[in-house]
Motif scaffolding. Structure first.
Motif, PDB file in Angstrom:
ATOM      1  N   GLN A 114      -4.763 -16.798 -30.713  1.00  0.00           N
ATOM      2  CA  GLN A 114      -4.056 -15.860 -31.576  1.00  0.00           C
ATOM      3  C   GLN A 114      -4.760 -14.511 -31.626  1.00  0.00           C
ATOM      4  OE1 GLN A 114      -1.165 -16.165 -33.028  1.00  0.00           O
ATOM      5  NE2 GLN A 114      -1.175 -14.316 -34.314  1.00  0.00           N
TER       6      GLN A 114
ATOM      7  N   LYS B 103      -6.557 -22.626 -31.184  1.00  0.00           N
ATOM      8  CA  LYS B 103      -5.415 -21.804 -31.562  1.00  0.00           C
ATOM      9  C   LYS B 103      -5.831 -20.451 -32.127  1.00  0.00           C
ATOM     10  CE  LYS B 103      -1.149 -20.753 -32.754  1.00  0.00           C
ATOM     11  NZ  LYS B 103      -0.149 -20.363 -31.730  1.00  0.00           N
TER      12      LYS B 103
ATOM     13  N   SER C 112       1.020 -22.523 -24.267  1.00  0.00           N
ATOM     14  CA  SER C 112       1.307 -23.791 -24.929  1.00  0.00           C
ATOM     15  C   SER C 112       1.533 -24.835 -23.855  1.00  0.00           C
ATOM     16  CB  SER C 112       2.528 -23.685 -25.847  1.00  0.00           C
ATOM     17  OG  SER C 112       3.696 -23.393 -25.102  1.00  0.00           O
TER      18      SER C 112
END
Length: 508
Positions: free
Chosen positions: A372, A368, A352
């Protein structure tokens, strides 16, 4: 350092005021909070009972700045305290730590009900700043640009009677592109070896039997004083301190991990067979983009040498997934290193943005959903390896130092918990003999799970220790305190060797 006359101003005729400290981030922040507690208690404040949730007279936020939403979290918490403060005349709120060092005047502008803002370099000023804010009835913002006093010279309210952090350095000379710590904590500054050893000897005299040497880049110790072998010499010196049973350290950097450190670990009996060695990525391309000064071959070479010298060592690591520009091939290189290194445990993080770091503005930010997916695949692989490595412990007889607050289900299962020499968490059947945190039990491992071991049979031996005596004496003293002095019981126990830090600050 504040004088005793300055500190005594904190107590008025109405009796002692209570305080609460909320800590975010890495091991260094946890250690700093022990110092802040010591400073406040030295000034006459008393610790609010656990779960007071903002009902204390003074609430201190010790902040972390390594996550993208760290400021949102802080201002949200400050906002929830605003109504309480308006209803409680005299209540004070202080904000310190890395975010305070970074944002300075912004905090008071966004949350004008804050009374004190202080940085990472002047935590010793907190009691005086609180008193000055009370007298002048206006916010006090004081951020030092360089260290005013080494934290270990300040009063301390340690969370454990039998285990302690010992800071050997502050700051960091690295320039990792994902980390903002050097900008907030400054360049590395080392303590003198004699001062470190004197602190450890004093702790042992008080009953402490386990210490964890702490630094942002702990094995770079000596760079500030011009001695490349200073860290290995410090480990060997710890081995000569009578009564010191366990020595750990966190977190080292692969760049500074030399053969003399490995030899010191292997040859010093009270240095535990445990190593936390941050990897961050297994891809040479990504490591270069991160400005990490080692490559995959160098990293695996260190692991191989440690295993040759200390066969039963438990090795753990930190890994960042989804760093800008990381390709699927880069990610597979990380998976390859995990398979080769066979870590006992890995602290894995999805990348991040850290505001103020070079990586935050790099091209190639990963979607994202891709991050993930990679994260879940890595976690699944590491869970499998952790379980396999833990299964190798079944049948072994281990000496476990009893801990406080480690096993959340201990009451229901009639078990106790503690740490093996390699720092694995062990739950064991409660023996008939009385046993206290800090005591040592000998047990046989009967079952392994990915994140803990079980010893379900009878305890082979209980060794009552000076550390257990210290725990018992401390708890008896706190239970005997008169009503209104709200110190509460310690809840952390042995300092968590690897708290789930959120990237950067302790991820060397």
């Amino acid at each position: 350092m504040t004088s005793s006359s300055d500190r005594s101003l904190a107590v008025d005729v109405q009796g002692p005021k209570s305080y609460e400290i909320r800590t975010y981030g890495c091991q260094m922040n946890v250690h700093d909070s022990e110092r802040l507690s010591g400073l406040l208690e030295d000034a006459g404040y008393v610790r609010a009972p656990e779960g007071s949730d903002g009902d204390a007279d003074v609430v201190v936020f010790n902040t972390c700045a390594v996550r993208e939403n760290a400021d949102n979290k802080l201002y949200g918490n400050l906002g929830r305290l605003a109504p309480k403060k308006s209803q409680r005349p005299g209540m004070q709120i202080a904000v310190g730590g890395c975010l305070a060092q970074k944002d300075r005047d912004t905090i008071v502008k966004k949350a004008p009900w804050v009374d004190v803002v202080f940085g990472t370099h002047n935590i010793g000023k907190l009691p005086v700043l609180l008193e000055r804010a009370r007298i002048q009835e206006e916010a006090q913002v004081e951020i030092a640009e360089s260290l005013e006093a080494f934290p270990s010279t300040l009063p301390t309210r340690r969370e454990s009677a039998y285990a302690a952090w010992v800071s050997i350095s502050v700051g960091c000379n690295n320039t990792c592109t994902f980390c903002i710590v050097p900008a907030l904590r400054g360049k590395e500054k080392d303590r003198r070896p004699g001062d470190i050893l004197a602190e450890i000897e004093a702790l042992v005299a008080e009953g402490v039997s386990e210490i964890t040497l702490l630094g942002q880049n702990v094995n770079a110790y000596g760079s500030d004083i011009g001695d490349r072998e200073a860290f290995s010499q410090l480990l060997r010196a710890c081995g000569k301190i009578e009564g010191l049973e366990r020595v750990r350290f966190t977190s080292p950097h692969p760049r500074d991990f030399t053969d003399d450190v490995i030899a010191a670990m292997a040859e010093t009996p009270n240095v535990m067979p445990q190593l936390h060695m941050p990897l961050q990525s297994g891809s040479d391309t990504v490591l270069k983009a991160m400005r990490r000064s080692y490559r995959q071959e160098r990293y695996l070479g260190i692991i191989e040498k440690v295993r040759a010298a200390i066969p039963h060592a438990a090795i753990s690591t930190d890994i960042i997934v989804g760093f800008p520009g990381e390709t699927e091939e880069d990610f597979e290189q990380t998976m390859h290193v995990v398979r080769e290194a066979r870590f006992a445990q890995a602290f894995t993080f999805q990348y991040s943005k850290r505001p103020g770091t070079p990586a935050a503005t790099m091209d190639g930010q990963i979607p994202k959903e891709v991050v993930q997916d990679r994260y879940m695949r890595l976690v699944a692989l590491q869970e499998e390896i952790s379980w396999e490595e833990n299964k190798k412990q079944v049948g072994r007889t281990l000496e476990v130092m009893v801990a406080e607050g480690e096993g959340r289900k201990d009451g229901a299962t009639h078990r106790l918990s503690g740490r093996a020499p390699d720092n694995r968490l062990v739950h064991f059947t409660k023996p008939e003999q009385d046993v206290r945190p800090g005591d040592v039990v000998t047990v046989e491992i009967t079952y392994a799970a990915p994140h803990h071991l079980l010893a379900e049979g009878p305890t082979a031996h209980v060794r009552r220790t000076r550390a257990g005596d210290a725990w018992q004496k401390r708890n008896a003293a706190e239970a005997a305190k008169p009503a209104g002095v709200l110190l509460g019981l310690p809840t952390i126990g042995a300092p968590a060797p690897l708290p789930p830090v959120t990237g950067g600050c302790a991820l060397t």
